[in-house]
Design a protein around this motif. Structure first.
Motif, short mmCIF file in Angstrom:
data_model
loop_
_atom_site.label_atom_id
_atom_site.label_comp_id
_atom_site.label_asym_id
_atom_site.label_seq_id
_atom_site.Cartn_x
_atom_site.Cartn_y
_atom_site.Cartn_z
N LYS A 1 0.78 -1.39 0.10
CA LYS A 1 -0.01 -0.02 -0.04
C LYS A 1 0.97 1.11 -0.07
CE LYS A 1 -3.99 -1.79 2.18
NZ LYS A 1 -5.19 -1.68 3.22
N LYS A 2 0.43 2.31 -0.80
CA LYS A 2 1.29 3.55 -0.86
C LYS A 2 1.18 4.23 0.62
CE LYS A 2 0.06 4.36 -5.66
NZ LYS A 2 -0.44 5.35 -6.52
N SER A 3 2.34 5.03 0.90
CA SER A 3 2.49 5.59 2.03
C SER A 3 2.49 7.27 1.91
CB SER A 3 3.87 5.39 2.87
OG SER A 3 3.78 3.99 3.23
N TYR A 4 1.83 7.96 2.75
CA TYR A 4 1.88 9.49 2.59
C TYR A 4 2.20 10.05 3.91
CZ TYR A 4 -1.18 8.24 -1.62
OH TYR A 4 -1.59 7.92 -2.70
N ARG A 5 3.33 11.00 3.41
CA ARG A 5 3.75 11.93 4.68
C ARG A 5 2.88 12.77 5.60
NH1 ARG A 5 9.39 14.08 2.34
NH2 ARG A 5 9.64 14.68 4.58
N SER B 1 -4.03 3.03 0.44
CA SER B 1 -2.86 3.45 1.22
C SER B 1 -2.94 3.09 2.77
CB SER B 1 -3.00 4.85 1.13
OG SER B 1 -4.11 5.18 1.81
N ASN B 2 -1.98 3.33 3.30
CA ASN B 2 -1.80 2.95 4.89
C ASN B 2 -1.89 4.26 5.45
OD1 ASN B 2 0.57 3.87 4.21
ND2 ASN B 2 1.77 2.06 4.83
N PHE B 3 -2.65 5.23 4.92
CA PHE B 3 -2.60 6.71 5.44
C PHE B 3 -3.39 6.56 6.72
CE2 PHE B 3 -4.47 10.88 5.76
CZ PHE B 3 -3.34 11.64 6.03
N GLU B 4 -3.06 7.06 7.74
CA GLU B 4 -3.81 7.50 9.17
C GLU B 4 -3.58 8.91 9.21
OE1 GLU B 4 -5.66 5.49 11.03
OE2 GLU B 4 -5.52 3.64 9.78
N PRO B 5 -4.58 9.64 9.43
CA PRO B 5 -4.62 11.13 9.71
C PRO B 5 -4.37 11.24 11.48
CG PRO B 5 -6.81 10.40 9.89
CD PRO B 5 -6.09 9.17 9.24
N ASN B 6 -3.37 12.37 11.49
CA ASN B 6 -3.10 12.70 12.86
C ASN B 6 -4.02 13.41 13.29
OD1 ASN B 6 -2.10 13.56 15.05
ND2 ASN B 6 0.08 13.65 14.34
N LEU B 7 -5.19 12.94 13.87
CA LEU B 7 -6.13 13.65 14.25
C LEU B 7 -6.08 14.54 15.71
CD1 LEU B 7 -8.96 10.90 14.31
CD2 LEU B 7 -8.61 12.65 12.43
N PHE B 8 -5.04 14.15 16.24
CA PHE B 8 -4.83 14.72 17.66
C PHE B 8 -4.17 16.10 17.17
CE2 PHE B 8 -1.62 15.92 20.99
CZ PHE B 8 -2.66 16.07 22.15
N ALA B 9 -3.08 16.23 16.22
CA ALA B 9 -2.37 17.34 15.72
C ALA B 9 -3.29 18.40 15.05
CB ALA B 9 -1.21 16.90 14.66
N ARG B 10 -4.21 17.74 14.15
CA ARG B 10 -5.19 18.50 13.48
C ARG B 10 -6.15 19.37 14.44
NH1 ARG B 10 -9.09 17.25 10.58
NH2 ARG B 10 -9.61 15.00 11.36
N HIS B 11 -6.48 18.65 15.59
CA HIS B 11 -7.40 19.20 16.68
C HIS B 11 -6.66 20.33 17.26
CE1 HIS B 11 -10.03 15.25 16.76
NE2 HIS B 11 -10.22 16.11 15.97
N LEU B 12 -5.32 20.12 17.64
CA LEU B 12 -4.74 21.11 18.26
C LEU B 12 -4.65 22.48 17.47
CD1 LEU B 12 -1.62 19.34 20.02
CD2 LEU B 12 -3.85 20.21 21.21
N ASN B 13 -4.54 22.44 16.25
CA ASN B 13 -4.70 23.57 15.33
C ASN B 13 -5.88 24.31 15.37
OD1 ASN B 13 -1.82 23.33 14.60
ND2 ASN B 13 -2.24 21.78 13.01
N ARG B 14 -7.10 23.64 15.85
CA ARG B 14 -8.22 24.47 15.96
C ARG B 14 -8.37 25.30 16.97
NH1 ARG B 14 -12.38 19.40 14.60
NH2 ARG B 14 -11.56 18.95 12.74
#
Length: 344
Positions: A3-7, A48-61
């Motif tokens: 599976k594709k990886s995304y940074r 893909s094996n992409f997993e969003p960094n939900l914690f980081a996204r939430h901190l930006n709100r």
């Protein structure tokens, strides 16, 4: 095929052919994006094996989707039970719980408050240490975010969900008085408001039932190690030569566990039959109370309703844009249910 990886979210958004805001909207709630866009994102996720960094996204709100949960200890199955239910309620509403424990120490409760604030949680659910809590720490928390307390009220005026100790202790005292010898009350250290409320209800109910109340205070320094305190207190009582009565009502189940263990170690038979030496009852319906030997008669707190009401009150305050952190303070007091088992 690997599976594709995304940074990053940006990389994955480009691969999907959607904008970064659209991708964020999808991860918040897939129903917010068009069906054709949703299918495109979901197809890319499968490859893909992409997993969003939900914690980081939430901190930006400005307001995150994280909710802090702070309790005195996670070694007590009662707190584990209620916190697990609160967590499930929050996750069903789209929030991410962040659990911390004060380990029954005021300085660690204060440190946990600082941690929650640094994590920019949207709100918090707190079971305070009671008399041990540092008022300034809770005030700092409530000045920043909405807070709802459970199990024990805070030293400041905050929304609270908890047990009706007056009703519950009255119910078990009436049962014990009418099914055998009137109970003697084995007190625990007054670490929270619950202890005072339960003793007051015991005294009032005994008088209404036509009996003289007898409270045996815990002869030990205050501690959250209730099992040990109960064991040692029962040892002290028995060392004086005999029981002051054949029915003992402990202020909570954990204290009753220790009391029962000491009684058993001394050769006493616990139970409600005529052949038994002592009846022992508790309060809370601790998750382990049905597995003592004999099983413990107690009052069952409504854990599922406590969890549901805590989340309901907190989310209501989060939804109120004009909430000044103290407006609309509300206390939800829930009745408990008598659970008759073999110990009394």
């Amino acid at each position: 095929m690997a599976k594709k990886s995304y940074r990053s979210m940006d990389d994955f958004a480009s691969a999907c052919g959607v904008s970064r805001p659209t991708l964020s909207k999808y991860f918040d709630d897939p129903t917010q994006v068009k069906e054709v866009t949703r299918k495109r994102i979901e197809a890319a996720l499968k490859k893909s094996n992409f997993e969003p960094n939900l914690f980081a996204r939430h901190l930006n709100r400005k307001r995150t989707k994280n909710i802090g949960i702070l309790v005195p200890t996670m070694s007590d199955p009662f707190y584990v039970q209620v916190v697990s239910l609160i967590e499930l309620e929050l996750r069903a509403k789209g929030f991410w719980p962040v659990q911390l424990s004060s380990h029954t120490r005021p300085e660690l409760e204060e440190e946990a408050v600082r941690t929650l604030l640094s994590l920019k949680v949207a709100g918090a659910v707190v079971a305070p240490l009671g008399a041990g809590s540092r008022r300034s720490a809770l005030e700092r928390l409530t000045d920043a975010i909405p807070v709802v307390c459970f199990d024990s009220p805070a030293s400041i005026d905050l929304p609270f969900v908890g047990n009706d100790n007056t009703q519950s202790v009255a119910a078990i005292v009436q049962y014990l008085c009418r099914s055998g010898e009137a109970p003697i009350f084995l007190e625990v250290p007054h670490l929270t408001e619950n202890a005072s409320e339960r003793q007051a209800s015991y005294r009032a109910t005994m008088i209404r039932e036509g009996h003289s109340p007898l409270v045996i205070d815990c002869e030990a320094p205050p501690s959250w190690e209730f099992e040990r305190l109960g064991y040692e207190q029962m040892q002290r009582i028995l060392a004086k030569g005999s029981l002051p009565g054949k029915t003992l009502l402990c202020a909570n189940d954990r204290f009753a566990f220790g009391t029962m263990a000491a009684a058993f170690a001394s050769g006493l038979k616990i139970g409600r039959s005529d052949s038994c030496d002592v009846r022992i009852a508790g309060h809370d319906d601790h998750p382990l109370s049905r597995y003592t030997c004999p099983s413990l008669t107690t009052m069952a707190q409504n854990a599922p309703e406590i969890a549901a009401k805590v989340v309901e009150l907190l989310l209501r305050r989060l939804d109120d844009e004009d909430d000044d952190r103290t407006a609309g303070t509300k206390r939800v007091i829930l009745e408990a249910t008598l659970v008759m088992r073999e110990s009394a």
